[in-house]
Design an enzyme around this catalytic site. Structure first.
Site, PDB file in Angstrom:
ATOM      1  N   ASP A 139       0.796  -1.097   0.035  1.00 31.07           N
ATOM      2  CA  ASP A 139       0.132  -0.073  -0.026  1.00 31.07           C
ATOM      3  C   ASP A 139       0.749   1.255   0.140  1.00 31.07           C
ATOM      4  O   ASP A 139       0.711   2.167   0.867  1.00 31.07           O
ATOM      5  CB  ASP A 139      -0.981   0.021   1.158  1.00 31.07           C
ATOM      6  CG  ASP A 139      -1.648  -1.327   1.394  1.00 31.07           C
ATOM      7  OD1 ASP A 139      -2.080  -1.709   0.468  1.00 31.07           O
ATOM      8  OD2 ASP A 139      -1.990  -1.669   2.430  1.00 31.07           O
ATOM      9  N   GLU A 153     -11.236   1.060  -4.193  1.00 31.01           N
ATOM     10  CA  GLU A 153     -10.676   1.480  -3.009  1.00 31.01           C
ATOM     11  C   GLU A 153      -9.214   2.027  -3.195  1.00 31.01           C
ATOM     12  O   GLU A 153      -8.907   2.354  -4.394  1.00 31.01           O
ATOM     13  CB  GLU A 153     -10.084   0.152  -2.246  1.00 31.01           C
ATOM     14  CG  GLU A 153      -9.069  -1.021  -2.943  1.00 31.01           C
ATOM     15  CD  GLU A 153      -8.725  -2.348  -2.198  1.00 31.01           C
ATOM     16  OE1 GLU A 153      -9.105  -2.315  -0.999  1.00 31.01           O
ATOM     17  OE2 GLU A 153      -8.522  -3.302  -2.730  1.00 31.01           O
TER      18      GLU A 153
END
Length: 544
Positions: free
Chosen positions: A13, A193
């Site tokens: 991430d 997302e």
């Protein structure tokens, strides 16, 4: 050239920011403490682990958090003379690590916070609570000075799309203000997302991840003249993915962020995975890669090959080379603080788990709860960052009964580990054995036969990992290593080796652990820890 991944081992991430000539990438740490890893580079080629900003209980307390919860998807930005770090602290993600229900598969607890610091190395502020409406928050600094928080919106209602879109809300004076707006509901790939928003040539560009963080992962782009939309999709929809490229080395590519060099080149950081050749599982977890992207005449961003392919080797931006000193292979535990490569689990009060001053030159672990505990584990470990490596340590430990254990552990989570430990019982006396927690449809623990050990002497412990093959050895003097006859399965220490209902978002670690289930906190002293990456390994049980 950039050799990808640039951040090896569990570093997912990524969020990137440039401040002057310095580049910083923040990555998720989940249940490992301290929270958020920040790496530093000056040339996008060479990187070093610099700091972890969430270091105290007021910022982060993960006691009781299930495996793969905790800190998700940090976003690191710089504006107004401050570094801004926004992150999610996940308290529940539907199921426990052993597959049992935690109350609901649809109700989730995602708490989003913001901390700031004038320096990347801190001190960082206490957090400002933002919302709990979803995860993957990011902070957008508009050209007019206003700020906006974006995050994935979670919809728990029956029959709904759980990933309900990307919401945006203004942030001012330490809180969210105004109306929350859903600016992008995603595409047919689903699981929308990881939003990041940018301004360029009169457009707002929205970058998201779609398809889930597995083999279908990808990066989607959309743009609008207006902040609140409507957002039109990129002509290719997905601008980076390996979902249709089983031949490339970097799989699972997605969850990206953009940065510009001083001369205007655009680079994308993104997470990826390198599966084992023989098992197809990613023991190194989700890693971070970076590659140049190109803005076309139509105003859309694409990869250099135009196909959206992740690159194992990517062209560097031509900045002056800036190397860092290599990380030490061997840590002697001579300093009063834990070496930066190491972390522990969940608690902001590590003094209850370990000490580097109680016996100078040693890491002392106090026996605490089991390896399956979600509260107080005396486990200190570092990331596995290569498919082939050797790790070793030496421990002084005198257990009195079978509820006291200490040793060397290869660990993914509460349901997936191999543990070479010393213990004691009435029949075998002081002895060494391996406990393996193996994920399958019925959770299974297996044990090797006990190996007798002498009392009152240090025991050296060692592991050799060769992709999916794992071997344990030991010695009690300076003679030859004695290798256990078993070959253990290292591929279970991966995202893909699953127990029912278990989220898998971290990666393999190797380190030291100590348990005392009797509650007497018997300690174990570790004199050093050595971690050495290898291009390949050979079976150490075979004499050559």
């Amino acid at each position: 050239m950039i050799q990808n991944p640039v951040l090896t081992g569990f570093n997912p991430d990524p969020s990137i920011v440039r401040v002057g000539d310095d580049y910083y990438v923040a990555t998720s740490t989940f249940e490992w403490y301290p929270g958020v890893q920040i790496h530093h580079s000056r040339d996008l080629v060479n990187w070093r682990l610099l700091t972890r900003p969430l270091t105290r209980a007021s910022q982060l307390n993960m006691l009781g958090a299930p495996d793969s919860c905790g800190v998700w998807a940090p976003c690191l930005t710089y504006a107004d003379g401050l570094f801004w770090l926004i992150y999610t602290d996940v308290k529940r993600y539907g199921r426990t690590s052993t597959g049992g229900a935690t109350g609901s598969a649809s109700l989730r607890d995602f708490h989003n916070y913001l901390v700031t610091s004038p320096s990347i190395e801190g001190p960082w502020s206490d957090p400002v609570y933002l919302n709990s409406s979803g995860f993957d928050p990011s902070l957008f600094h508009d050209d007019d000075g206003r700020k906006y928080v974006l995050n994935q919106l979670w919809d728990h209602r029956p029959g709904s799309n759980r990933f309900a879109g990307i919401v945006l809300q203004e942030y001012a004076d330490g809180k969210l203000i105004g109306k929350r707006e859903n600016i992008f509901k995603g595409t047919a790939h689903g699981l929308t997302e990881a939003p990041h928003l940018y301004q360029r040539n009169g457009y707002y560009y929205l970058l998201t991840a779609e398809g889930g963080t597995g083999w279908n992962h990808g990066v989607t782009m959309a743009r609008s003249r207006n902040l609140l939309g409507p957002y039109e999709l990129h002509p290719d929809v997905t601008i980076l993915s390996a979902r249709h490229r089983p031949d490339v080395a970097l799989q699972r590519a997605g969850h990206a962020d953009l940065v510009e060099t001083p001369d205007g080149q655009t680079y994308m950081v993104y997470l990826c995975g390198r599966p084992l050749r023989n098992r197809g599982t990613c023991t190194l977890g989700r890693e971070t890669a970076i590659q140049p992207m190109v803005w076309g005449e139509d105003g859309w961003l694409r990869s250099r090959d135009g196909l959206g392919s992740p690159e194992s080797q990517a062209e560097a931006p031509g900045l002056p080379e800036h190397r860092f000193a290599p990380a030490p292979v061997r840590e002697e535990f001579d300093a009063p603080g834990l070496p930066l490569a190491f972390q522990w689990l969940r608690t902001p009060w590590p003094e209850a788990l370990f000490s580097l001053t109680a016996r100078p030159g040693h890491l002392r672990l106090y026996g605490r709860e089991t390896l399956g505990s979600q509260f107080r584990q005396a486990l200190v470990a570092r990331r596995q960052q290569a498919h082939c490596y050797s790790a070793s340590t030496v421990v002084e430990f005198e257990p009195e009964h079978y509820q006291q254990q200490a040793g060397l552990v290869c660990y993914y989570g509460a349901a997936k580990f191999h543990y070479l430990y010393i213990t004691h019982d009435e029949e075998a006396g002081k002895h060494l054995r391996v406990m393996s927690s193996l994920p399958n449809h019925v959770q299974t623990d297996t044990f090797t036969a006990p190996i007798a050990l002498p009392s009152g002497v240090p025991v050296q412990l060692r592991v050799e990992v060769d992709e999916e093959r794992l071997y344990f050895g030991y010695r009690v003097d300076e003679g030859d290593w004695r290798w256990l006859p078993q070959q253990f399965d290292a591929s279970i220490l991966s995202d893909e080796a699953n127990a029912p209902g278990m989220p898998n978002f971290t990666g393999a670690f190797v380190g030291m652990a100590c348990q005392d289930m009797a509650g007497t906190a018997l300690h174990a002293d570790f004199d050093y820890f050595e971690y050495r990456e290898r291009p390949y390994c050979i079976d150490p049980r075979v004499k050559t």
